[in-house]
Design an enzyme around this catalytic site. Structure first.
Site, PDB file in Angstrom:
ATOM      1  N   SER A 113      -4.721   1.242   4.711  1.00 34.66           N
ATOM      2  CA  SER A 113      -4.420   2.473   3.969  1.00 34.66           C
ATOM      3  C   SER A 113      -3.547   2.174   2.759  1.00 34.66           C
ATOM      4  O   SER A 113      -2.750   1.239   2.783  1.00 34.66           O
ATOM      5  CB  SER A 113      -3.670   3.450   4.894  1.00 34.66           C
ATOM      6  OG  SER A 113      -3.095   4.508   4.162  1.00 34.66           O
ATOM      7  N   THR A 140      -1.122   3.592   2.051  1.00 31.60           N
ATOM      8  CA  THR A 140       0.253   3.827   2.484  1.00 31.60           C
ATOM      9  C   THR A 140       1.028   2.514   2.609  1.00 31.60           C
ATOM     10  O   THR A 140       2.254   2.501   2.555  1.00 31.60           O
ATOM     11  CB  THR A 140       0.269   4.620   3.812  1.00 31.60           C
ATOM     12  OG1 THR A 140       1.525   5.296   3.938  1.00 31.60           O
ATOM     13  CG2 THR A 140       0.007   3.764   5.000  1.00 31.60           C
ATOM     14  N   TYR A 173       3.632   5.248  11.276  1.00 33.03           N
ATOM     15  CA  TYR A 173       2.179   5.096  11.056  1.00 33.03           C
ATOM     16  C   TYR A 173       1.938   4.034   9.989  1.00 33.03           C
ATOM     17  O   TYR A 173       1.159   3.097  10.186  1.00 33.03           O
ATOM     18  CB  TYR A 173       1.556   6.426  10.624  1.00 33.03           C
ATOM     19  CG  TYR A 173       0.223   6.226   9.945  1.00 33.03           C
ATOM     20  CD1 TYR A 173       0.115   6.256   8.558  1.00 33.03           C
ATOM     21  CD2 TYR A 173      -0.910   5.943  10.696  1.00 33.03           C
ATOM     22  CE1 TYR A 173      -1.098   6.023   7.937  1.00 33.03           C
ATOM     23  CE2 TYR A 173      -2.128   5.710  10.071  1.00 33.03           C
ATOM     24  CZ  TYR A 173      -2.212   5.741   8.695  1.00 33.03           C
ATOM     25  OH  TYR A 173      -3.415   5.495   8.072  1.00 33.03           O
ATOM     26  N   LYS A 186       0.132  -0.053   9.990  1.00 30.74           N
ATOM     27  CA  LYS A 186      -0.886  -0.628   9.100  1.00 30.74           C
ATOM     28  C   LYS A 186      -0.370  -1.924   8.473  1.00 30.74           C
ATOM     29  O   LYS A 186      -1.074  -2.935   8.410  1.00 30.74           O
ATOM     30  CB  LYS A 186      -1.268   0.372   8.004  1.00 30.74           C
ATOM     31  CG  LYS A 186      -1.970   1.621   8.504  1.00 30.74           C
ATOM     32  CD  LYS A 186      -3.315   1.317   9.164  1.00 30.74           C
ATOM     33  CE  LYS A 186      -4.045   2.594   9.504  1.00 30.74           C
ATOM     34  NZ  LYS A 186      -5.333   2.337  10.211  1.00 30.74           N
TER      35      LYS A 186
HETATM   36  C1  WQD Z   1      -2.089  15.072  -0.772  1.00 32.52           C
HETATM   37  C2  WQD Z   1      -1.313  15.879  -1.804  1.00 32.52           C
HETATM   38  C3  WQD Z   1       0.767  16.733  -0.970  1.00 32.52           C
HETATM   39  C4  WQD Z   1      -1.062  19.446   1.989  1.00 32.52           C
HETATM   40  C5  WQD Z   1      -1.882  11.131   3.713  1.00 32.52           C
HETATM   41  C6  WQD Z   1      -1.288   9.988   4.473  1.00 32.52           C
HETATM   42  C7  WQD Z   1      -2.048   8.723   4.161  1.00 32.52           C
HETATM   43  C8  WQD Z   1      -3.518   8.939   4.395  1.00 32.52           C
HETATM   44  C9  WQD Z   1      -4.048  10.129   3.630  1.00 32.52           C
HETATM   45  C10 WQD Z   1      -4.078   7.987   6.511  1.00 32.52           C
HETATM   46  C11 WQD Z   1       0.181  15.586  -1.789  1.00 32.52           C
HETATM   47  C12 WQD Z   1      -0.188  17.881  -1.296  1.00 32.52           C
HETATM   48  C13 WQD Z   1      -0.877  18.491   0.995  1.00 32.52           C
HETATM   49  C14 WQD Z   1      -0.705  20.796   1.749  1.00 32.52           C
HETATM   50  C15 WQD Z   1       0.004  20.206  -0.468  1.00 32.52           C
HETATM   51  N1  WQD Z   1      -3.776   9.083   5.774  1.00 32.52           N
HETATM   52  N2  WQD Z   1      -0.361  18.873  -0.217  1.00 32.52           N
HETATM   53  N3  WQD Z   1      -0.185  21.122   0.519  1.00 32.52           N
HETATM   54  O1  WQD Z   1       0.100  12.596   1.840  1.00 32.52           O
HETATM   55  O2  WQD Z   1      -1.396  11.643  -0.011  1.00 32.52           O
HETATM   56  O3  WQD Z   1      -1.729  10.893   2.348  1.00 32.52           O
HETATM   57  O4  WQD Z   1      -3.248  11.271   4.008  1.00 32.52           O
HETATM   58  O5  WQD Z   1      -4.246   6.860   6.145  1.00 32.52           O
HETATM   59  O6  WQD Z   1      -1.547   7.719   4.989  1.00 32.52           O
HETATM   60  O7  WQD Z   1       0.042   9.809   4.025  1.00 32.52           O
HETATM   61  O8  WQD Z   1      -2.374  13.190   1.693  1.00 32.52           O
HETATM   62  O9  WQD Z   1      -3.587  15.315   1.835  1.00 32.52           O
HETATM   63  O10 WQD Z   1      -1.331  15.133   2.985  1.00 32.52           O
HETATM   64  O11 WQD Z   1      -1.426  15.238   0.493  1.00 32.52           O
HETATM   65  O12 WQD Z   1       0.489  20.526  -1.568  1.00 32.52           O
HETATM   66  O13 WQD Z   1      -0.848  21.707   2.634  1.00 32.52           O
HETATM   67  O14 WQD Z   1      -1.450  17.263  -1.491  1.00 32.52           O
HETATM   68  O15 WQD Z   1       2.096  17.047  -1.384  1.00 32.52           O
HETATM   69  O16 WQD Z   1       0.660  15.663  -3.130  1.00 32.52           O
HETATM   70  P1  WQD Z   1      -1.231  12.098   1.386  1.00 32.52           P
HETATM   71  P2  WQD Z   1      -2.198  14.775   1.835  1.00 32.52           P
END
Ligand code: WQD
Length: 333
Positions: free
Chosen positions: A124, A126, A148, A152
């Protein structure tokens, strides 16, 4: 060629099984269905018209994993199985380290005993942690900000050390950015239980009316519209990237970390408005406080995947949203 896909009933795993089968590979799935369903295996068979053998096995059961490799022959393994909720991992670190790391160790032991040494690992973005400059490049140092993410980082290290013991190993560490969307059939897609953590499945539930509005986590970031920027990738582009990575791993040895991303940053509001276009409805959102742990912006440098695999993303934001909406609206309620 016969490939074992751990976590093959899950979101990215099931889409990858479709691409593998359509590319002529035989596929077997190993899944404990803790975060997926056998119905996904049936859907894979319906989409492709091909049979998929499914083993209901937990990677924490070493003897059961070894039995699969004694009963069946595999030319390679794509390893998706693992817990992946960042927030949950903070409250349940022991469960995450045990499940993701012990599970991966058991898989590698069973593979080594069966002389199966081609492994594509679901890593990921991440692992780039909070300090690297964007766009992220594969050689950058890795770190994490959640248990998490640390699983990874640690599994990448374990696999790198394993490969150093035997030149026969061929291991791909695929670092995904933000996978979204669904297969065009609408038969498989992302269906998280309960309130989604991730952006697109959350917007999808606003579009169905199950949730009242999107909470935009932060509107004052140093980004073009003030909202968070990420590198979204259509899950079918990601699936096809895995097939390319597997083809490369089957004809090379050693370890390669490779970004699977578009190389393009998209903001929360850009994706939100694309979803409105896809579902044909005006949706509600509210700007809310930032979410702890979020980075303002990151996206991939995708050049290594192009150079090594001759692969790049082909599906745009509108098709990600259209395909997500087709799946969501046909599975409502
Ligand atoms: C994306 C953007 C939020 C929800 C995560 C994990 C990563 C991977 C993918 C596994 C950000 C914004 C989100 C909401 C919002 N998973 N947001 N309102 O955090 O980039 O990555 O998922 O591998 O490890 O960390 O993805 O979809 O949670 O957020 O404003 O209800 O959307 O702040 O900018 P993220 P996300």
């Amino acid at each position: 060629m016969r490939i074992l896909v751990t976590g093959g009933a899950g979101f990215i795993g099931s889409h990858t099984c479709v691409s593998l089968l359509e590319s002529g590979y035989e596929v077997a799935v190993l899944d404990n269905y803790v975060n997926s369903s056998p119905a996904a295996v049936a859907a894979i068979e319906q989409i492709t018209g091909k049979k998929v053998l499914a083993y209901e096995v937990d990677l924490l059961d070493l003897e059961a994993v070894q039995a699969v490799f004694q009963k069946d022959h595999f030319d390679g393994v794509i390893h998706f199985a693992g817990l992946k909720a960042v927030g949950e991992s903070v409250s349940k670190p022991l469960e995450y380290y045990h499940n993701n790391i012990t599970g991966s160790l058991n898989l590698c032991r069973a593979m080594r005993e069966a002389d199966c040494k081609v492994l594509v690992f679901s890593s990921s973005a991440t692992v780039y942690g909070p300090v690297n400059p964007i766009p992220y490049v594969e050689g950058m140092p890795t770190s994490a900000t959640s248990p998490y993410g640390w699983t990874k980082v640690m599994i990448e290290q374990m696999l790198t050390d394993l490969a150093a013991t035997d030149p026969a190993w061929s291991i791909s560490l695929l670092r995904y950015f933000n996978p979204v969307g669904a297969h065009e059939s609408g038969l498989i897609g992302e269906a998280p239980n309960g309130i989604p953590n991730n952006l697109m499945p959350y917007i999808a539930k606003v579009a169905t009316g199950e949730l009242p509005y999107l909470r935009v986590f932060g509107g004052d970031y140093d980004t073009p519209d003030g909202t968070g920027v990420r590198d979204y990738i259509h899950v079918m582009d990601l699936a096809e990237g895995h097939v390319k990575a597997l083809e490369y791993a089957l004809s090379h040895t050693g370890v390669e970390a490779v970004n699977l991303g578009s190389g393009k940053g998209t903001s929360v509001l850009e994706l939100f408005h694309a979803y409105e276009r896809a579902c044909g409805k005006e949706l509600a959102y509210q700007i809310c406080p930032r979410r702890a742990g979020d980075l303002p912006a990151f996206w991939a440098d995708p050049r290594k995947a192009e150079a090594l695999y001759h692969w790049h993303t082909t599906r745009d934001l509108d098709s990600m949203c259209r395909d997500s909406w087709r799946f969501t609206s046909s599975h409502m309620g």
